[in-house]
Design an enzyme around this catalytic site. Structure first.
Site, PDB file in Angstrom:
ATOM      1  N   TYR A  18      39.195  10.543  -2.849  1.00  0.00           N
ATOM      2  CA  TYR A  18      38.972  11.585  -1.843  1.00  0.00           C
ATOM      3  C   TYR A  18      39.607  12.879  -2.341  1.00  0.00           C
ATOM      4  O   TYR A  18      40.832  13.012  -2.400  1.00  0.00           O
ATOM      5  CB  TYR A  18      39.579  11.198  -0.498  1.00  0.00           C
ATOM      6  CG  TYR A  18      38.943   9.990   0.144  1.00  0.00           C
ATOM      7  CD1 TYR A  18      37.708   9.517  -0.282  1.00  0.00           C
ATOM      8  CD2 TYR A  18      39.574   9.320   1.176  1.00  0.00           C
ATOM      9  CE1 TYR A  18      37.126   8.413   0.305  1.00  0.00           C
ATOM     10  CE2 TYR A  18      38.999   8.215   1.776  1.00  0.00           C
ATOM     11  CZ  TYR A  18      37.775   7.771   1.326  1.00  0.00           C
ATOM     12  OH  TYR A  18      37.203   6.673   1.919  1.00  0.00           O
ATOM     13  N   ARG A 102      34.220  -4.423  -0.278  1.00  0.00           N
ATOM     14  CA  ARG A 102      32.955  -4.649  -0.982  1.00  0.00           C
ATOM     15  C   ARG A 102      33.021  -5.853  -1.927  1.00  0.00           C
ATOM     16  O   ARG A 102      32.358  -5.879  -2.955  1.00  0.00           O
ATOM     17  CB  ARG A 102      32.517  -3.403  -1.741  1.00  0.00           C
ATOM     18  CG  ARG A 102      32.445  -2.147  -0.884  1.00  0.00           C
ATOM     19  CD  ARG A 102      31.857  -1.003  -1.668  1.00  0.00           C
ATOM     20  NE  ARG A 102      31.982   0.257  -0.937  1.00  0.00           N
ATOM     21  CZ  ARG A 102      31.372   1.382  -1.288  1.00  0.00           C
ATOM     22  NH1 ARG A 102      30.592   1.401  -2.367  1.00  0.00           N
ATOM     23  NH2 ARG A 102      31.530   2.478  -0.596  1.00  0.00           N
ATOM     24  N   SER A 157      30.980   2.841   7.859  1.00  0.00           N
ATOM     25  CA  SER A 157      29.627   3.394   7.912  1.00  0.00           C
ATOM     26  C   SER A 157      28.824   2.892   9.105  1.00  0.00           C
ATOM     27  O   SER A 157      27.697   2.415   8.949  1.00  0.00           O
ATOM     28  CB  SER A 157      28.867   3.114   6.614  1.00  0.00           C
ATOM     29  OG  SER A 157      27.726   3.944   6.504  1.00  0.00           O
ATOM     30  N   ALA A 160      25.473   4.475   9.138  1.00  0.00           N
ATOM     31  CA  ALA A 160      24.680   4.329   7.907  1.00  0.00           C
ATOM     32  C   ALA A 160      24.498   5.665   7.195  1.00  0.00           C
ATOM     33  O   ALA A 160      23.378   6.088   6.906  1.00  0.00           O
ATOM     34  CB  ALA A 160      23.321   3.707   8.213  1.00  0.00           C
ATOM     35  N   CYS A 161      25.625   6.319   6.892  1.00  0.00           N
ATOM     36  CA  CYS A 161      25.596   7.622   6.196  1.00  0.00           C
ATOM     37  C   CYS A 161      24.783   8.662   6.967  1.00  0.00           C
ATOM     38  O   CYS A 161      24.149   9.544   6.375  1.00  0.00           O
ATOM     39  CB  CYS A 161      25.039   7.463   4.783  1.00  0.00           C
ATOM     40  SG  CYS A 161      26.071   6.469   3.693  1.00  0.00           S
ATOM     41  N   LYS A 167      19.325  12.528  13.400  1.00  0.00           N
ATOM     42  CA  LYS A 167      18.978  13.853  12.873  1.00  0.00           C
ATOM     43  C   LYS A 167      17.875  13.806  11.819  1.00  0.00           C
ATOM     44  O   LYS A 167      17.361  14.850  11.412  1.00  0.00           O
ATOM     45  CB  LYS A 167      20.212  14.532  12.290  1.00  0.00           C
ATOM     46  CG  LYS A 167      20.841  13.802  11.103  1.00  0.00           C
ATOM     47  CD  LYS A 167      22.122  14.512  10.684  1.00  0.00           C
ATOM     48  CE  LYS A 167      22.846  13.762   9.563  1.00  0.00           C
ATOM     49  NZ  LYS A 167      24.138  14.402   9.225  1.00  0.00           N
ATOM     50  N   TYR A 175      20.871  21.413   4.975  1.00  0.00           N
ATOM     51  CA  TYR A 175      22.324  21.314   5.144  1.00  0.00           C
ATOM     52  C   TYR A 175      22.788  19.948   5.674  1.00  0.00           C
ATOM     53  O   TYR A 175      23.973  19.765   5.948  1.00  0.00           O
ATOM     54  CB  TYR A 175      22.844  22.427   6.063  1.00  0.00           C
ATOM     55  CG  TYR A 175      22.395  23.793   5.645  1.00  0.00           C
ATOM     56  CD1 TYR A 175      22.818  24.357   4.444  1.00  0.00           C
ATOM     57  CD2 TYR A 175      21.498  24.520   6.428  1.00  0.00           C
ATOM     58  CE1 TYR A 175      22.384  25.616   4.045  1.00  0.00           C
ATOM     59  CE2 TYR A 175      21.053  25.781   6.040  1.00  0.00           C
ATOM     60  CZ  TYR A 175      21.500  26.324   4.845  1.00  0.00           C
ATOM     61  OH  TYR A 175      21.058  27.556   4.455  1.00  0.00           O
ATOM     62  N   GLY A 236      33.848   8.563  10.169  1.00  0.00           N
ATOM     63  CA  GLY A 236      34.188   9.840   9.556  1.00  0.00           C
ATOM     64  C   GLY A 236      33.644  10.959  10.424  1.00  0.00           C
ATOM     65  O   GLY A 236      32.618  10.798  11.090  1.00  0.00           O
ATOM     66  N   SER A 238      33.065  15.407  10.562  1.00  0.00           N
ATOM     67  CA  SER A 238      33.134  16.699   9.874  1.00  0.00           C
ATOM     68  C   SER A 238      33.775  17.774  10.734  1.00  0.00           C
ATOM     69  O   SER A 238      34.195  18.810  10.227  1.00  0.00           O
ATOM     70  CB  SER A 238      31.718  17.146   9.464  1.00  0.00           C
ATOM     71  OG  SER A 238      31.109  16.183   8.644  1.00  0.00           O
TER      72      SER A 238
END
Length: 280
Positions: A18, A102, A157, A160-161, A167, A175, A236, A238
């Protein structure tokens, strides 16, 4: 991070990869649980595990982390070396426990067997991807490991990212993460035939979210949390608005009755079945 803590979140995940990690810029940590993941590119040798964790602790200005995770297995390092290194950092007070991320069920069992054979410390949990479209490992494999050797599940996740955020219903907007350099794999996944089928299912799930007076991301995160085999869901954010929305998933959890979960399963059509399910 202050908002997260004030809303009851006390587990923060960091890793060597990171860049400019904000986690390593904030104090104090006395009431927080911290996990640290070893960098994937440099393997799980004794040298890297010890030196990598020491360097991270210096940046964090901490004496120890709660859990250190081995992120991805390392085929070039003997399992015994990895397990001995993890046992060493725990015995030295640099971490309380260690886990895997993982790893396959077979690899986790190998680490456990090595620990038992040489009187070392076994892993306590596995970090695994888990969301509406990724279920097999967390719902079948890890529960079997939990009953055999007590390994728990910390999932990541849940959106799922961003695929489950809603969206991408009309393609890839500018973006968004999928439009950024280095994320072509994500864009290709969204625009694939399977990606289009997933977006169609998400539109159906959106109606359930509206009926429950929540957003699609909140429904997706609550759906992960409702799994009794999941100890933590890593999210996560932003910005503070996104974090506040994610936190709202807690309020959705009581609304996920067995009938609602059954309805979600019907739309997804991907519920995995364990050997126990087949017998019953």
């Amino acid at each position: 991070m202050t908002m997260a803590y004030e809303n009851g979140i006390n587990l923060f995940d960091t890793a060597e990869v990171y860049a400019a990690d904000p986690l390593e810029l904030c104090q104090p940590w006395s009431q927080l649980s911290l996990s640290f993941r070893a960098e994937t590119e440099r393997g799980l040798s004794r040298k890297h595990i010890i030196e990598g964790l020491k360097a991270s602790l210096e940046r964090l200005q901490l004496e120890y982390v709660d859990v250190v995770f081995a992120n991805r297995p390392d085929p070039n390092t003997p399992m015994e070396e990895t397990v001995r290194a993890m046992t060493h950092v725990i015995n030295q007070g640099m971490a309380m426990y260690w886990g895997t991320s993982r790893w396959s069920a077979m690899e986790i069992m190998e680490a456990y067997s090595v620990a038992r054979q040489f009187n070392l410390i076994p892993p306590i949990c596995e970090q695994a991807e888990y969301h509406l479209f990724q279920r097999e490992k967390v719902e079948v494999q890890l529960p079997e490991l939990f009953h055999k050797i007590g390994v728990g599940a910390m999932t990541w996740s849940p959106l799922a990212c961003g695929i489950i955020s809603g969206k991408y219903n009309a393609g890839v907007p500018p973006y968004s993460r999928a439009s950024l350099k280095g994320y072509q794999w994500l864009k290709d996944k969204i625009l694939s035939e399977e990606g289009r089928r997933q977006q169609a299912k998400l539109k159906e799930l959106q109606s359930i979210a509206e009926r429950l007076s929540c957003t699609l991301p909140q429904l997706a995160i609550a759906w992960c949390l409702r799994n009794e085999g999941v100890s933590s869901v890593l999210v996560g954010a932003s910005n503070t608005e996104q974090l506040q929305e994610n936190i709202g998933a807690i309020q959705v959890l009581p609304k996920l009755s067995s009938s609602v979960v059954h309805e979600v399963d019907g739309i997804l059509g991907n519920k995995p079945y364990s050997k126990k399910d087949y017998r019953s």
